[in-house]
Write a protein that holds these residues in place. Structure first.
Motif, PDB file in Angstrom:
ATOM      1  N   ARG A 151       6.047  21.562  -3.850  1.00 17.90           N
ATOM      2  CA  ARG A 151       5.316  21.169  -5.054  1.00 17.90           C
ATOM      3  C   ARG A 151       6.298  20.824  -6.152  1.00 17.90           C
ATOM      4  NH1 ARG A 151       3.057  24.124  -9.270  1.00 17.90           N
ATOM      5  NH2 ARG A 151       3.173  26.102  -8.133  1.00 17.90           N
ATOM      6  N   ILE A 152       6.185  19.587  -6.658  1.00 15.62           N
ATOM      7  CA  ILE A 152       7.002  19.089  -7.760  1.00 15.62           C
ATOM      8  C   ILE A 152       6.044  18.824  -8.916  1.00 15.62           C
ATOM      9  CG2 ILE A 152       8.589  17.272  -8.534  1.00 15.62           C
ATOM     10  CD1 ILE A 152       9.774  18.827  -6.272  1.00 15.62           C
ATOM     11  N   GLY A 153       6.014  19.711  -9.934  1.00 15.26           N
ATOM     12  CA  GLY A 153       4.959  19.617 -10.937  1.00 15.26           C
ATOM     13  C   GLY A 153       3.625  19.821 -10.251  1.00 15.26           C
ATOM     14  N   SER A 154       2.710  18.850 -10.392  1.00 14.65           N
ATOM     15  CA  SER A 154       1.412  18.938  -9.715  1.00 14.65           C
ATOM     16  C   SER A 154       1.379  18.111  -8.430  1.00 14.65           C
ATOM     17  CB  SER A 154       0.299  18.446 -10.653  1.00 14.65           C
ATOM     18  OG  SER A 154       0.514  17.091 -11.011  1.00 14.65           O
ATOM     19  N   VAL A 155       2.510  17.482  -8.086  1.00 15.02           N
ATOM     20  CA  VAL A 155       2.569  16.624  -6.899  1.00 15.02           C
ATOM     21  C   VAL A 155       2.941  17.453  -5.680  1.00 15.02           C
ATOM     22  CG1 VAL A 155       3.628  14.597  -5.840  1.00 15.02           C
ATOM     23  CG2 VAL A 155       3.242  14.652  -8.310  1.00 15.02           C
ATOM     24  N   ARG A 156       2.128  17.390  -4.638  1.00 10.47           N
ATOM     25  CA  ARG A 156       2.407  18.119  -3.400  1.00 10.47           C
ATOM     26  C   ARG A 156       2.942  17.157  -2.343  1.00 10.47           C
ATOM     27  NH1 ARG A 156       1.327  23.324  -2.754  1.00 10.47           N
ATOM     28  NH2 ARG A 156       0.031  24.373  -4.327  1.00 10.47           N
ATOM     29  N   LEU A 157       3.999  17.592  -1.664  1.00  9.03           N
ATOM     30  CA  LEU A 157       4.628  16.800  -0.614  1.00  9.03           C
ATOM     31  C   LEU A 157       4.765  17.665   0.628  1.00  9.03           C
ATOM     32  CD1 LEU A 157       6.543  16.680  -3.486  1.00  9.03           C
ATOM     33  CD2 LEU A 157       7.148  14.517  -2.421  1.00  9.03           C
ATOM     34  N   THR A 158       4.835  17.026   1.786  1.00  7.50           N
ATOM     35  CA  THR A 158       5.038  17.738   3.044  1.00  7.50           C
ATOM     36  C   THR A 158       6.329  17.250   3.687  1.00  7.50           C
ATOM     37  OG1 THR A 158       2.653  17.959   3.384  1.00  7.50           O
ATOM     38  CG2 THR A 158       4.070  18.295   5.296  1.00  7.50           C
ATOM     39  N   PHE A 159       7.172  18.195   4.070  1.00  6.87           N
ATOM     40  CA  PHE A 159       8.458  17.905   4.704  1.00  6.87           C
ATOM     41  C   PHE A 159       8.322  18.137   6.202  1.00  6.87           C
ATOM     42  CE2 PHE A 159      12.601  19.260   6.285  1.00  6.87           C
ATOM     43  CZ  PHE A 159      13.441  18.282   5.779  1.00  6.87           C
ATOM     44  N   THR A 160       8.635  17.100   7.002  1.00  8.82           N
ATOM     45  CA  THR A 160       8.496  17.232   8.458  1.00  8.82           C
ATOM     46  C   THR A 160       9.733  16.692   9.160  1.00  8.82           C
ATOM     47  OG1 THR A 160       7.390  15.086   8.654  1.00  8.82           O
ATOM     48  CG2 THR A 160       5.981  17.022   8.393  1.00  8.82           C
ATOM     49  N   ALA A 161       9.974  17.181  10.358  1.00  9.90           N
ATOM     50  CA  ALA A 161      11.059  16.680  11.202  1.00  9.90           C
ATOM     51  C   ALA A 161      10.570  15.468  11.973  1.00  9.90           C
ATOM     52  CB  ALA A 161      11.521  17.769  12.164  1.00  9.90           C
ATOM     53  N   VAL A 162      11.440  14.478  12.109  1.00  5.31           N
ATOM     54  CA  VAL A 162      11.153  13.316  12.943  1.00  5.31           C
ATOM     55  C   VAL A 162      11.693  13.632  14.327  1.00  5.31           C
ATOM     56  CG1 VAL A 162      11.538  10.851  13.283  1.00  5.31           C
ATOM     57  CG2 VAL A 162      11.306  11.773  10.971  1.00  5.31           C
ATOM     58  N   ARG A 163      10.819  13.884  15.260  1.00  3.31           N
ATOM     59  CA  ARG A 163      11.239  14.384  16.569  1.00  3.31           C
ATOM     60  C   ARG A 163      11.391  13.251  17.579  1.00  3.31           C
ATOM     61  NH1 ARG A 163      10.633  19.839  16.415  1.00  3.31           N
ATOM     62  NH2 ARG A 163       9.173  20.679  14.884  1.00  3.31           N
ATOM     63  N   SER A 164      12.479  13.239  18.262  1.00  6.11           N
ATOM     64  CA  SER A 164      12.630  12.349  19.419  1.00  6.11           C
ATOM     65  C   SER A 164      12.077  13.064  20.643  1.00  6.11           C
ATOM     66  CB  SER A 164      14.102  11.993  19.629  1.00  6.11           C
ATOM     67  OG  SER A 164      14.865  13.179  19.842  1.00  6.11           O
ATOM     68  N   PRO A 201       0.828  -1.200   0.000  1.00  6.67           N
ATOM     69  CA  PRO A 201       0.000   0.000   0.000  1.00  6.67           C
ATOM     70  C   PRO A 201       0.860   1.247   0.000  1.00  6.67           C
ATOM     71  CG  PRO A 201      -0.609  -1.507   1.803  1.00  6.67           C
ATOM     72  CD  PRO A 201       0.680  -1.973   1.243  1.00  6.67           C
ATOM     73  N   PRO A 202       0.764   2.087  -1.063  1.00  8.07           N
ATOM     74  CA  PRO A 202       1.669   3.210  -1.179  1.00  8.07           C
ATOM     75  C   PRO A 202       1.523   4.247  -0.090  1.00  8.07           C
ATOM     76  CG  PRO A 202      -0.073   3.326  -2.840  1.00  8.07           C
ATOM     77  CD  PRO A 202      -0.186   1.992  -2.180  1.00  8.07           C
ATOM     78  N   ALA A 203       0.326   4.386   0.476  1.00  6.06           N
ATOM     79  CA  ALA A 203       0.142   5.435   1.472  1.00  6.06           C
ATOM     80  C   ALA A 203       0.835   5.117   2.789  1.00  6.06           C
ATOM     81  CB  ALA A 203      -1.352   5.658   1.720  1.00  6.06           C
ATOM     82  N   THR A 204       1.193   3.833   2.980  1.00  5.83           N
ATOM     83  CA  THR A 204       1.830   3.474   4.239  1.00  5.83           C
ATOM     84  C   THR A 204       3.246   2.939   4.045  1.00  5.83           C
ATOM     85  OG1 THR A 204       0.898   1.231   4.137  1.00  5.83           O
ATOM     86  CG2 THR A 204      -0.395   2.902   5.279  1.00  5.83           C
ATOM     87  N   ARG A 257      11.148  13.478   7.373  1.00  7.68           N
ATOM     88  CA  ARG A 257      10.227  12.632   6.625  1.00  7.68           C
ATOM     89  C   ARG A 257       9.577  13.448   5.516  1.00  7.68           C
ATOM     90  NH1 ARG A 257       7.166  10.899  10.618  1.00  7.68           N
ATOM     91  NH2 ARG A 257       8.337   8.953  10.911  1.00  7.68           N
ATOM     92  N   LEU A 258       9.352  12.786   4.388  1.00  6.29           N
ATOM     93  CA  LEU A 258       8.663  13.385   3.253  1.00  6.29           C
ATOM     94  C   LEU A 258       7.408  12.564   2.995  1.00  6.29           C
ATOM     95  CD1 LEU A 258       9.370  15.808   1.393  1.00  6.29           C
ATOM     96  CD2 LEU A 258      10.304  14.137  -0.231  1.00  6.29           C
ATOM     97  N   VAL A 259       6.238  13.229   2.936  1.00  5.85           N
ATOM     98  CA  VAL A 259       4.961  12.548   2.767  1.00  5.85           C
ATOM     99  C   VAL A 259       4.239  13.121   1.562  1.00  5.85           C
ATOM    100  CG1 VAL A 259       2.757  11.956   3.854  1.00  5.85           C
ATOM    101  CG2 VAL A 259       4.808  12.205   5.270  1.00  5.85           C
ATOM    102  N   TRP A 260       3.680  12.226   0.718  1.00  5.12           N
ATOM    103  CA  TRP A 260       2.887  12.664  -0.423  1.00  5.12           C
ATOM    104  C   TRP A 260       1.797  11.637  -0.666  1.00  5.12           C
ATOM    105  CZ3 TRP A 260       7.423  10.199  -0.515  1.00  5.12           C
ATOM    106  CH2 TRP A 260       7.635   9.151  -1.417  1.00  5.12           C
ATOM    107  N   ALA A 261       0.924  11.900  -1.651  1.00  7.58           N
ATOM    108  CA  ALA A 261      -0.231  11.023  -1.878  1.00  7.58           C
ATOM    109  C   ALA A 261       0.190   9.616  -2.253  1.00  7.58           C
ATOM    110  CB  ALA A 261      -1.136  11.610  -2.954  1.00  7.58           C
ATOM    111  N   GLY A 262       1.386   9.442  -2.841  1.00  6.78           N
ATOM    112  CA  GLY A 262       1.832   8.126  -3.257  1.00  6.78           C
ATOM    113  C   GLY A 262       2.627   7.368  -2.222  1.00  6.78           C
ATOM    114  N   GLY A 263       2.945   7.962  -1.092  1.00  3.79           N
ATOM    115  CA  GLY A 263       3.729   7.254  -0.088  1.00  3.79           C
ATOM    116  C   GLY A 263       4.416   8.197   0.879  1.00  3.79           C
ATOM    117  N   ARG A 264       5.432   7.682   1.559  1.00  2.00           N
ATOM    118  CA  ARG A 264       6.221   8.493   2.472  1.00  2.00           C
ATOM    119  C   ARG A 264       7.605   7.869   2.597  1.00  2.00           C
ATOM    120  NH1 ARG A 264       3.291   7.014   8.252  1.00  2.00           N
ATOM    121  NH2 ARG A 264       4.015   4.857   8.396  1.00  2.00           N
TER     122      ARG A 264
END
Length: 217
Positions: free
Chosen positions: A192-205, A101-104, A115-122
């Protein structure tokens, strides 16, 4: 063979959706069976043509029409494929969403600082360089026609993260601002890469304060 809400019954040569038969022409069914049996391997157009029309010359449009028929039967569009992936200037591949499953799906999760998250995966991003693009050989593969084969590059070094555009056709954007040169990434940035939107987040301890959001800078 099952994928999503569909079952491909090879013995009965039938595609079913929740026990209801889905109409496919004989050639479209044959093409779907070949793609599913080789999933997730990408098959070239020449290989597929040889499978469907051995020792016979056919125009490429015939294959394109069959792919369109399959996508229509599966209820998907070429711009947002769920199962049938177009490999630009090469051929086609089939995604089994039950198997992966690409979303997980998470890659390189261990020791990741970001971490980088988008509609196709993470993907978890430890130190290193990551190229995003439409080239299926890339770890950060984005299957969209308006994404260049090698579109952008993210660099991670400790607590520092940057992104740069690789002279892409449609540009790279961070917080809706076009990237020119190398741009610093911070927790919560929208890319945004073309029409693909991604979210960049920090992995926090626990107790970590490693990045601040762009709005706080």
């Amino acid at each position: 063979m099952s994928f999503g809400e569909f079952v491909l019954d090879v013995d009965a040569r039938e595609l079913r959706r929740r026990d209801e038969p889905v109409l496919l022409s004989p050639k479209a069914y044959q093409l779907l069976e070949v793609l599913v049996q080789h999933s997730p391997k990408a098959l070239s157009k020449s290989v597929l043509q040889e499978q469907l029309w051995p020792d016979t010359f056919v125009v490429e449009k015939n294959l394109v029409n069959l792919i369109a028929e399959i996508r229509d039967a599966l209820g998907e569009r070429a711009t947002h494929p769920r199962f049938v992936r177009t490999v630009h200037r090469f051929g086609y591949a089939f995604r089994n969403v039950n198997a992966d499953p690409p979303a997980t799906r998470t890659i390189r999760g261990k020791d990741a600082r970001f971490r980088l998250v988008w509609a196709g995966g993470r993907i978890g991003l430890p130190d290193g360089e990551y190229v995003l693009g439409r080239d299926p050989g890339l770890e950060l593969f984005l299957d969209s026609s308006d994404v260049s084969r090698r579109h952008a590059r993210i660099r991670i070094a400790g607590d520092d993260a940057t992104i740069e555009d690789l002279e892409s056709r449609n540009g790279t954007f961070v917080a809706d601002h076009r990237v020119d040169g190398s741009v610093q990434l911070v927790d919560g940035d929208s890319i945004r890469i073309g029409s693909v939107r991604l979210t960049f987040t920090a992995v926090r301890s626990r107790g970590s304060t490693q990045t601040s959001s762009r709005s706080e800078q």
